[in-house]
Write an enzyme that holds these catalytic residues in place. Structure first.
Site, PDB file in Angstrom:
ATOM      1  N   PHE A  18      38.289  32.306  22.237  1.00 14.63           N
ATOM      2  CA  PHE A  18      39.124  31.172  21.840  1.00 14.63           C
ATOM      3  C   PHE A  18      39.112  30.066  22.888  1.00 14.63           C
ATOM      4  CE2 PHE A  18      43.797  29.784  22.000  1.00 14.63           C
ATOM      5  CZ  PHE A  18      43.585  28.680  21.171  1.00 14.63           C
ATOM      6  N   PRO A  59      27.116  45.140  39.783  1.00  8.84           N
ATOM      7  CA  PRO A  59      27.193  43.931  40.613  1.00  8.84           C
ATOM      8  C   PRO A  59      25.827  43.354  40.957  1.00  8.84           C
ATOM      9  CG  PRO A  59      28.740  45.588  41.394  1.00  8.84           C
ATOM     10  CD  PRO A  59      27.899  46.250  40.341  1.00  8.84           C
ATOM     11  N   ASN A  93      40.619  42.227  33.730  1.00  8.40           N
ATOM     12  CA  ASN A  93      41.318  41.141  34.399  1.00  8.40           C
ATOM     13  C   ASN A  93      41.254  41.210  35.921  1.00  8.40           C
ATOM     14  OD1 ASN A  93      42.072  40.341  31.854  1.00  8.40           O
ATOM     15  ND2 ASN A  93      44.141  41.172  31.984  1.00  8.40           N
ATOM     16  N   TYR A 132      49.643  43.004  32.421  1.00 10.91           N
ATOM     17  CA  TYR A 132      48.881  41.766  32.244  1.00 10.91           C
ATOM     18  C   TYR A 132      49.152  40.801  33.404  1.00 10.91           C
ATOM     19  CZ  TYR A 132      47.321  37.325  30.284  1.00 10.91           C
ATOM     20  OH  TYR A 132      46.701  36.116  30.095  1.00 10.91           O
TER      21      TYR A 132
END
Length: 327
Positions: A18, A59, A93, A132
């Site tokens: 989005f 990585p 996150n 979160y």
């Protein structure tokens, strides 16, 4: 004949999402060469898309991919939001951001500048009352320590909101209502706080413009190593937004309110959100301000959803659906 200057190159992580789609569009409109990485190689016209899973990629592979692409700017619009498990939020996150920052640091050849990193954070970091908020706060610390810039986003509105969000889900159900002609009921979970609370909602296109400002001159040197809160300074109630969306749709929907289950906080963290630095600081440093109000944002959301609808009735006709949206 003089050679033309090559377009600057930006890599948008989560480019098919989005926010990522709007960020990509903002850079394209300013003549940037835009690349998008996401779990599936999806991207809008003009974006070079590549399938890269940031959570699972090694990585070393990330560093190699970055070195080959050599972007001037990397924007991280990826991550896990409401509805993901605690482990998924930690992976997407926090851990993925730390590994990507390490990859960015490993990229430059001697004498070559590292790409500038712009991380999209959340105002929920201030309270850190949820997984979160805590995982996004950890990512902010990692990015700013590395000299990157973090733009903390409030609640977003605008075209393309996912159905998993409350207003995005309501818009989708209203669009289906315009095709079926059956009645629709929107059920809203409320608390005593949510009834009186007013919060800031930022148009996703304004957020994308802020990212663009943070990526280049003259703002980039001023915001290096900083975390800034984006906002409008114009808080609004969730019920007000819902009523406006229903009015814009032209669908005669009925709204029911119910109390949450004991001990359950409504999705999106309607309570316990701390206040961070003023959005005016971000505006001054970026040379940016929000220009779209909630009604324009909701109109964009509705027109996008109604335009994607292939039913026989035109968007906005007085018709309804048997769907039930819960928030």
């Amino acid at each position: 004949m003089a050679r033309s200057t090559p377009a600057p190159r930006v890599l948008v992580l989560g480019g098919s999402g989005f926010v990522g789609r709007h960020v990509s569009a903002a850079f394209l409109a300013r003549g940037w060469e835009v690349h998008g990485w996401s779990r599936r190689a999806q991207g809008a016209a003009g974006v070079t898309a590549r399938a890269v899973d940031l959570v699972r990629a090694a990585p070393g592979r990330l560093a190699d991919e970055l070195a080959a692409l050599a972007p001037q700017v990397v924007v991280n619009a990826a991550g896990a939001v409401w509805g993901a498990s605690d482990a998924e939020m930690a992976d997407a996150n926090e851990d993925a951001v730390a590994r990507f920052v390490a990859a960015v640091r490993a990229v430059p050849a001697p004498g070559a500048p590292a790409p500038r990193l712009v991380q999209l954070g959340s105002v929920h970091e201030h309270a850190a009352a949820t997984v979160y908020g805590r995982t996004k706060a950890a990512a902010t610390a990692c990015v700013t320590e590395a000299g990157g810039t973090v733009l903390r986003l409030p609640n977003l509105l605008g075209p393309g909101m996912p159905e998993g969000s409350f207003l995005g889900g309501v818009a989708a159900r209203l669009a289906r209502a315009a095709r079926t002609g059956e009645p629709v009921t929107v059920t809203v979970t409320v608390t005593a706080l949510a009834r009186r609370e007013r919060r800031e909602f930022l148009d996703v296109r304004d957020a994308a413009d802020a990212v663009l400002a943070a990526a280049g001159p003259p703002a980039a040197p001023r915001v290096r190593g900083r975390a800034l809160d984006l906002g409008t300074g114009r808080p609004v109630g969730v019920r007000e937004l819902l009523d406006t969306l229903i009015r814009l749709s032209g669908v005669p929907a009925r709204v029911e309110e119910r109390l949450p289950e004991p001990g359950r906080t409504p999705p999106g963290g309607l309570s316990g959100l701390g206040r961070g630095p003023s959005h005016e600081v971000a505006g001054e440093l970026l040379g940016w301000r929000a220009v779209r109000g909630p009604e324009e944002s909701l109109r964009g959301l509705w027109e996008a959803v109604a335009g994607a609808s292939s039913g026989p009735r035109a968007a906005g006709e007085r018709s309804a659906s048997g769907g039930r949206a819960t928030g």
